[in-house]
Each structure stands twice: as structure tokens, then as C-alpha cells.
Design an enzyme around this catalytic site. Sequence first.
Site, mmCIF file in Angstrom:
data_model
loop_
_atom_site.group_PDB
_atom_site.id
_atom_site.type_symbol
_atom_site.label_atom_id
_atom_site.label_comp_id
_atom_site.label_asym_id
_atom_site.label_seq_id
_atom_site.Cartn_x
_atom_site.Cartn_y
_atom_site.Cartn_z
ATOM 1 N N SER A 1 9.889 33.382 3.295
ATOM 2 C CA SER A 1 8.566 33.658 2.747
ATOM 3 C C SER A 1 7.843 32.338 2.524
ATOM 4 C CB SER A 1 8.687 34.478 1.455
ATOM 5 O OG SER A 1 7.409 34.886 1.006
ATOM 6 N N THR A 2 7.408 32.059 1.309
ATOM 7 C CA THR A 2 6.623 30.861 1.025
ATOM 8 C C THR A 2 7.340 29.596 1.495
ATOM 9 O OG1 THR A 2 5.801 31.971 -0.950
ATOM 10 C CG2 THR A 2 5.391 29.607 -0.768
ATOM 11 N N HIS B 1 7.416 36.650 5.813
ATOM 12 C CA HIS B 1 6.321 37.316 5.107
ATOM 13 C C HIS B 1 5.002 36.713 5.568
ATOM 14 C CE1 HIS B 1 9.158 38.367 1.511
ATOM 15 N NE2 HIS B 1 9.399 39.107 2.573
ATOM 16 N N MET C 1 9.335 33.073 -2.318
ATOM 17 C CA MET C 1 9.188 33.635 -3.656
ATOM 18 C C MET C 1 9.700 35.061 -3.683
ATOM 19 S SD MET C 1 7.983 32.697 -6.616
ATOM 20 C CE MET C 1 7.823 33.581 -8.179
ATOM 21 N N ASP D 1 13.322 39.531 -2.189
ATOM 22 C CA ASP D 1 13.552 40.188 -0.899
ATOM 23 C C ASP D 1 14.643 39.448 -0.141
ATOM 24 O OD1 ASP D 1 13.233 41.914 1.240
ATOM 25 O OD2 ASP D 1 11.531 40.822 2.092
#
Length: 345
Positions: free
Chosen positions: A162-163, A189, A283, A286
Site C-alpha cells: 500500500s502506502t 492499493h 497503512m 490488509d
Amino acid sequence: MTDAVVVDDSHFMRTVIADILEDGGIEVVAQAGDGEAGVEAVADHDPDVVTMDVEMPKMNGIEAVAEIMATNPTPVVMLSAHTDEGADATFEALENGAVDFLAKPGGEVSTEISAHSDALVETVRSATRADPESVEEVDDPVGTLETDHGFVDDPTLVIGASTGGPRVVESVVASLPPEADLRVLVVQHMPDGFTARFADRLDRRSEYDVREAEDGMRIGGGEAVVAKGDYHMEVAGYGGGRLRIRLQQDEPRHGVRPAIDVTMETAAEMVDGPLTGVVLTGMGSDGAVGIEAIADAGGATLAQDEETSSVFGIPARAIETGRVDRVCSADEMGTAILDTFREEA
């Protein structure tokens, strides 16, 4: 109180963004109309986070991010147009050190962004937890890893991030040698409209054939797919060394779609050959359930370490399950992945 600097060449957009952030409890300490002024505002105010437009006069957002990272490293969230050109520029900014991005839903200037106020505030708040200097720990790939051992047949690799993930994912996938003959599933993401461009970047920078996922597609050895934005990606079938992909739009999990857990859980259920799950910077939580599912199925599990993660959320939650086999840096991840697929001497 979280302090932010808003950089955008449109006075209207600066006002809209600032109002949204202020309503969300984030104090906007300065606004700037171009990248050069944005760099100066960051130096003057030392904010917790910066929102940055891409296309601006004097100094564009890509150049401004590079200058901020060189002089006063600060988490930067890019706000880019939902276009191919906007996506390409956003990835360049991520390479220069931006930690996350949000697509402007209606183009360069639009009141539609106000309809996405919750996402904007959440993304900006999440970015404040990022370590902007962690990107320096990831070396740009210079070629695939050296190999001196054979590999198991029909290996499958699932990567979730993600991030801060795009640059790490690029580095990892680019390091994988074609002789390993992996089937690679990537869940990053990212919104629809950006995942296709991300797949193109991975395809150009690796020796694997990388495409954005399509419903019903099949992938074999030496191929990789990137989960399509706004769709969960499932492994719906496995046979003859090929995976069959299904896309679906069930409710988001952990507030995201695609979700890492969906792909990992279905891979654990359907793949009966060698399987490895990897969770990278990001973050949230997940991927933790997915890592457990892969471990329960007898697969190998890896997580990125805190030092090289922009945000140590996803890896941390996976590690807390007690089912991660190895924690390693971004630079070590490619070698660690290959170690899980080597034939025993």
C-alpha cells in the site's frame, strides 16, 4: 494538531483542499501556487505533510518533491489528474520520494474533489505516519539477481503493498530472474486508471510479462498481473501450471478494493504448488489474514522490515500473527523470495 502545506497552481483548488483539510482537523499553515514556492513554504513552516499538484509553473510537482526530499524530507501526497499523463507523472513523483497519491476525480480543477473529502483527509493523515527518508533504502534495480541453484516447478508469488509500495514493488519484481519462472500476483492499493500504468511500468522494468488483471485471464510461468483498481482479484482456478483470475466487486475489505487478503486467501485455497506470500510497506492491516492463510496452506511468508518501510502498518500486522517466516529489508526481499523457491540440494 497536524500541520499541512497545500501546493497547487489553482487558487480555487488550493482553497477547496485547504477547506477540506481544515474541516478534517488538519491545520493548513501555508499555501503555495507553484513548486518553487512550495519548497520555500516547507522550509519556512516545517509541516507534518504536504499536498502537491503535479503540473505547475516555475517548478512542477515532480521537481518540487525531489527538492523537498533533498533539503527538508517531509511526507508528500500527490494530487494528480485522472489521466494517463497524470498517472505517469505521479509515478515519477513517487520515485522522487512522495509517499502516496490521490487522483483528482474531475481533472485539474473540479468541485468534485469535495465529494472525496473523507478520502483526502484519511490519505493526508496516513501520510503523516510515513518515513519519507525510507525510500532511500531501496536501490533502483540494475538487473535480475544472480542465481546459482535450480528452482522448484510451478512457483506462485503473491505480493501485497500500500502506502510507499510502488517503488518497492518495482524494485522487487525487476530483480526476479526469468529462470525462476514465477507466476506473480501483485496487489497494490491503487485506484482504477492507475493500475494499468503501473503494470506497464513493471513490464518495462522487469523481464516478466506484466499486465493489468482481466476477468478470466490465465497466467503461466514468467508472467505477472497487477490487480485492477476497484476490483478484488481472486485466484479462481489452477491447473497445468497456470492460474485463472477472477475479478469481482464485493464490498471493500479494510476499506480497500482490491484487497490483499482476497488474493492471498484464494491463492492459498486454489494453488497446490509452491506458494509464497509477501507483504510490503503500507497503512492498515490488509494482508495479515492472507499471510495466515498462505502459512496454513504450507506456503512461505515474508514481510518488509520497519526500517525500510514508508509506513510499517501492513507488515507489522502480519508479523504480529506469528506466521511470518522472515522479515527483511526492501533490498533483501528479492533474494529472500528466491530462497523460498530454490530446490533442495
